[in-house]
Design an enzyme around this catalytic site. Structure first.
Site, PDB file in Angstrom:
ATOM      1  N   THR A 119       0.860  -1.174   0.000  1.00 53.64           N
ATOM      2  CA  THR A 119       0.000   0.000   0.000  1.00 53.64           C
ATOM      3  C   THR A 119       0.896   1.225   0.000  1.00 53.64           C
ATOM      4  O   THR A 119       1.472   1.577   1.026  1.00 53.64           O
ATOM      5  CB  THR A 119      -0.911  -0.003   1.240  1.00 53.64           C
ATOM      6  OG1 THR A 119      -1.719  -1.179   1.190  1.00 53.64           O
ATOM      7  CG2 THR A 119      -1.807   1.228   1.265  1.00 53.64           C
ATOM      8  N   LYS A 127      -6.881   1.206  -3.633  1.00 53.85           N
ATOM      9  CA  LYS A 127      -6.540   0.656  -2.318  1.00 53.85           C
ATOM     10  C   LYS A 127      -6.722   1.714  -1.228  1.00 53.85           C
ATOM     11  O   LYS A 127      -7.281   1.434  -0.155  1.00 53.85           O
ATOM     12  CB  LYS A 127      -5.086   0.156  -2.338  1.00 53.85           C
ATOM     13  CG  LYS A 127      -4.495  -0.227  -0.998  1.00 53.85           C
ATOM     14  CD  LYS A 127      -5.128  -1.470  -0.398  1.00 53.85           C
ATOM     15  CE  LYS A 127      -4.498  -1.772   0.965  1.00 53.85           C
ATOM     16  NZ  LYS A 127      -5.153  -2.853   1.670  1.00 53.85           N
ATOM     17  N   LYS A 177      -0.395   5.979   8.208  1.00 54.70           N
ATOM     18  CA  LYS A 177       0.308   6.087   6.923  1.00 54.70           C
ATOM     19  C   LYS A 177      -0.691   6.094   5.771  1.00 54.70           C
ATOM     20  O   LYS A 177      -0.624   6.945   4.875  1.00 54.70           O
ATOM     21  CB  LYS A 177       1.265   4.891   6.759  1.00 54.70           C
ATOM     22  CG  LYS A 177       2.032   4.892   5.452  1.00 54.70           C
ATOM     23  CD  LYS A 177       2.446   3.486   5.035  1.00 54.70           C
ATOM     24  CE  LYS A 177       1.236   2.660   4.572  1.00 54.70           C
ATOM     25  NZ  LYS A 177       1.563   1.405   3.892  1.00 54.70           N
TER      26      LYS A 177
END
Lengths: 295, 295, 295, 295
Positions: free
Chosen positions: D97, D173, D241
Site C-alpha cells: 500500500t 486501495k 500512513k
C-alpha cells in the site's frame, strides 16, 4: 563583505519593507525574480543584483522574503544561491513563511559556511508593511539576534525574540496564520447565521468589533467578508500552503486539530471551485452558500 | 404602579448589577429563588420581594436575569409570575440568555396585558458587571427603548440598540457566545500545538495577545487556559445550554455550522467526563488530552 | 373489540404493508389523512375508517405508521385519536420513526387505559415493504410481543425482539438510520475523490460492492449516487427529522457524535439549497460540488 | 532470467501469500529484512535470497509487499535493489500500500530498464491471505496483466483489472482503506450511543450485522470493537500512513474530505496517547471515552 544590505524578494510584502530599509539610510541591494518589481526602488537609489549569489558581494546582511519553501531553496542553494558567495560572519534574515523543518535545515547549512541564519517571519498585510507596523517574531543565535534587532524595528512595531531555535519562529508564524484564518471562518459562520436571522451584518459587525472582538483582524476582515471584497491580500493558494505546513507539523507531532482540518477543507473547496486568485478570506463564500445565501 | 425598580435573579451576574442600580439612587426591590443571595443588598437598603408576582407592586420597571428559558418562564407566568400583578405600562427588561423564540413569545404575552417587554441580554463576566463595563444589546418597542436606555447605561458601558424585534437581541447574544466559545477552542488547539512544538505557552500567548489578538477575551481566557484555572465564570452546563439554543436556531434557519457543532461535541464530552462544575473554558482540556498532553 | 386489524397511515411504506396484511387473510380497516391513498385497498376489500378514533371499533389491533412525532400524536390523542375508543386489552403497534421519548410517554398513556403499546419501527425502502422483506425491531410488554410477533412476520423477513422498553426499539431505528445516512456520505466522499483521480465510478463501485462492501445499502445507494437519481425514497426533510431525533437523544445522553453532526450539516445545506423534495441521498451532491465536480 | 518466482517481504500478509505460491507448485525465492520470518518457508522448500538484488537472478517475476513507500524504495533502487540485476522482460508485481505517485514513478524507472511494473495492492486481513480469499485490484501494461493474472488467482478470490495506469490500483486501495476505517469510526459512534442508551452492544451488533449491514467488515470489526480486542491486524501507525497517503492525494486533487480528516484526528490522538502498537480499530476508544464510557 560590504556594509550594505541586500533584499531578495520584492512581492507585495517585500517591496514596502525594502523601501523602509532604504529610507532609513541603508545602502540597499535588491533582487527579484522579475526585475520590474524593483524599478521604483532602483529609481530611489537601490542597486540591482543580477542573481541571489551576488547578495553577499557588497553586503554582510541579506533579507529574504519569498513565497514558499521551494522559492527559498532556489535563492539560497546551488550556483545561483546566496550562499554561493557568502563569507563567514554574513547574516541571512529569512522572513518567508516556510516550514520549521526547512528553517532548521537551512540554519545548519548556513552554519557549515560560517553564515548566520535568523528566522524572522512577519505578521501583517501589505498596508502594515508600508506603515512599518508589522509584528515580527525572530529566532536564531543569541548575539546575532541582538545585532540585527534594530533593523527589525525599521520594519515593524512589535518585535518578539523567540530564542535560539529558528524553527520556533516559523512555528509561531504558522500558529498565527492558523488563528487568523480561523477567525475568518468563525465570522463567516456567524454572519451566515446572522443574515438568515434577519440581522443587519453591518450592525452586528459593528457591535461585535466594538465590544467583544475589538481587534484589527476582526474589524478589517469582517468588513471584507461583508463587502465580499476578495482582492488579495494573501491569495487562497498561499493560505493553503500555510495550512498545509501547519497540518504537516501537527501530523509529525501527533496533534489532532479539528478546526485546522476544517480550514483545509474550506481552502480545497475554494480552489476546486476556481477561487485560487481570490484572497483567502473568500473561504467565507462557502459558509454563506451552504446556508443558501447568494449575494 | 410605583416608581421603584424590581430586580429578579441575584446570581453572579445579577447581584452586582442590582448593586449598581441601588448605588445609582434607585429604590430597589429584589427577588431571588434563595434569599441568602440578597442579604447584602438588603443591608444596603434594597427591599425583599416574597415572590416574583410582587415585582410590579411597588415598581413599574422590573429587570430579570436567570439561568435559562424554564427559569424565566417560572418567574414570569402563572400565579407567582411577575405578570400576575403587572399593570398596563409596566416594563419588563429581560436580560437572561434565552431562546429568541421565547423572547418573541413573551413579548406577545406581555403585550396582551399592556406590559412592555424589552430583551436586553448582557455580555461580560461577573467582574465586568461589578465595574459597570458590560456590553448590552437590546431590542423592543421604540419609545420604550428610549425610556429605559439610561438605566442600561448604569449597568454597562457599551449599549447597542437592535430595533423592534426582541428576538434579535437574544440572537445577537447567542452569536456572541458562539464566537467567544469558539475562541476558547481555537486557543486550545493552538496551545496544544505550541506545547508539543516546544514553545513556551506564556511567551506565545503574550506575543499573540499583544500583536494579532489584542482583545480581552484572548488575553483573559488565554491566561485561564494556560493556568488551567477553571473556576466558573460560566459553568459548562450553561455553555451547553447556549450552544444548544444557537444550534436550535441554526436548525430552524437551515444554517450548517461546523464549528458550532465541534463546540457542542466538546461540551458534551466535558459533561460526559464529569466537568459540569468547571468553567466552560475547560473544554480546552480535550484538545490537550487528545494531543497527549497531561498537565 | 373486534377481530380485525386497523391500519393507520397509508404512505409509501404503510400502503404495501397494509396490502400484505390484507392478502394474508386479515379483515382490514384503514385510515389515512387523505382518502385517495386508500382507494386500491378499498377495492381489494379493506374498509375505510372515517377517523383514527374508529380504529378500535371493529379491531383489537391497530398498526400505525406516520411521518413524525406530531403526526403520531395527532392520530393517537384527543377526540379523534385512536385511544378515544380503545378498550383494555387493545394493542397499538406503532411503526413510525419517532423519538424514544414519545414512545415511552405513549406507552404510559396507553397503559393508563389498559391498552398495550408496542414500538415496532421498520427498516427498508418501499420496495422491501412490497416484498415483505423489511427488517423490524420491536419492544414492549413481554406477552404482547409474543402475541403480535406472527403479524410482524407477515410484513418483514427479519424480526428482532428488543425487550420491554419500547423506547429502545425507536433508539435502534435511529441508530440504523444514522449508519445508513453515514454510508451515503462516505460513498459521496469516496466517489468525489475517485472521480477526480480519473477512476470510473461504475468500476470502483462494482469492485467495492463485490469485495469489501457487499451489502444492499452500498450496492443500491451507491448506484443512486452515481446516477444522481434522487427520486425519493426518503425525502431529505424526513432524513433531517431522523438525524435531529438522534442528535437530540445524544445531547441528552452526553454523547459527542462528529459524524452525525456532519450529516446534520449536509442535510441543512441541502434544505438551504432547495433540495427538500429530493431523496436524502442527495446530500452526496455537496461532497461532489465541494470538489468542483458538476455532473 | 529463471522460471521461478521471487517474493520480497514476509510480514503477516506476505508470509501466507508466499506459502500459497509455494504450495501451488512454484519454485520460490524469498527475501525479508529479517531472515527468521522465512524459516518455515525455507523448510518447505523456498530458497533464501541474500539481498533484493538477487530477486531476478533465478526468477523473471518478483512479488513485493512491504510496509511503506520508503521500504519499497529500499528494496527496489540502489545497489541492493531488485532493479540492479533485472533484465528486460522481468516483471515486478508490487503489492504494497503505497502512494499512487510512487507507483507511477517506479513504473517509469522500471520501464527504462525494460522491466514491467504491475501495481497490485491487496485487501484483506492476514486470515484472508492464508485462505487465498484476498481481494486484489491490479493495473499496469495490458499484455503483462493478462500474463500474471493467473498468479493473482493463487493469492486471492476476487481479482479486478483497473487498466493501464498503475497509480489507479494504488488509489483504489487507499479508497478502500478509507472506507474501512470510516466504518470503524461509524460503529464506534453508534456503539457509544447505544451503550449510553442502555442497549446491549451484542444485541444491536447482531441485529445490524444481520439486517442492514451484513458484510464481514461490519461483522468482524464490530466484534473486535465490542470486545475491545485490539491485537493487530493493521497497526495504528500503518493506518495513519494510509490515511496520510489518502489525504495527500486529496490535497493534490482539491477534494475536501471531512470524514477522512476526522479519521486522521482519531489516529493522531491514538498515537499521542500511546496506542501505536494496537490495531487501528482502537480509534474506537476515543468515541467511547468522549462519551464517558470506560470499559
Amino acid at each position: 563583505m560590504g556594509t550594505g544590505i541586500s533584499f531578495l524578494g520584492l512581492g507585495n510584502m517585500g517591496n514596502p519593507m525594502a523601501h523602509n530599509l532604504l529610507k532609513s539610510g541603508n545602502k540597499l541591494f535588491i533582487y527579484n525574480r522579475t526585475k520590474e518589481k524593483g524599478a521604483e526602488l532602483i529609481q530611489e537609489g537601490a542597486q540591482w543584483l543580477n542573481s541571489p549569489k551576488e547578495a553577499f558581494l557588497h553586503a554582510s546582511i541579506a533579507f529574504s522574503i519569498v513565497s514558499n519553501d521551494q522559492a527559498l531553496l532556489a535563492i539560497t542553494e546551488g550556483n545561483e544561491g546566496l550562499l554561493q558567495n557568502a563569507k563567514p560572519g554574513c547574516i541571512h534574515i529569512s522572513m518567508s513563511t516556510i516550514s520549521p523543518e526547512l528553517s532548521r535545515e537551512l540554519a545548519k547549512k548556513h552554519s557549515e559556511k560560517g553564515v548566520h541564519y535568523i528566522a524572522s517571519p512577519v505578521f501583517g498585510r501589505p498596508e502594515a508593511a508600508v506603515q512599518q507596523s508589522l509584528s515580527i517574531c525572530f529566532a536564531g543565535k543569541g548575539e546575532i539576534r541582538q545585532q540585527i534587532e534594530p533593523l527589525l524595528h525599521v520594519l515593524g512595531k512589535k518585535i518578539y525574540d523567540f530564542g535560539e531555535d529558528p524553527g520556533i519562529a516559523n512555528t509561531v508564524k504558522l500558529i498565527g496564520n492558523f488563528l487568523l484564518l480561523s477567525n475568518i471562518e468563525l465570522m463567516s459562520e456567524a454572519f451566515a447565521f446572522a443574515k438568515k436571522s434577519g440581522i443587519s451584518l453591518d450592525k452586528i459587525h459593528t457591535f461585535l468589533a466594538e465590544t467583544l472582538f475589538p481587534f484589527p483582524i476582526f474589524q478589517n476582515y469582517g468588513r471584507l467578508i461583508i463587502d465580499q471584497n476578495f482582492t488579495p491580500g494573501l491569495k487562497m493558494t498561499l493560505g493553503l500552503k500555510d495550512i498545509n505546513l501547519f497540518l504537516h507539523e501537527a501530523n509529525a507531532l501527533n496533534v489532532p486539530l479539528p478546526i485546522a482540518n476544517l480550514l483545509h477543507e474550506r481552502l480545497l473547496a475554494g480552489l476546486a471551485n476556481h477561487r485560487e486568485e481570490l484572497d483567502w478570506s473568500a473561504i467565507s463564500i462557502i459558509a454563506m452558500e451552504e446556508a443558501g445565501i447568494t449575494s
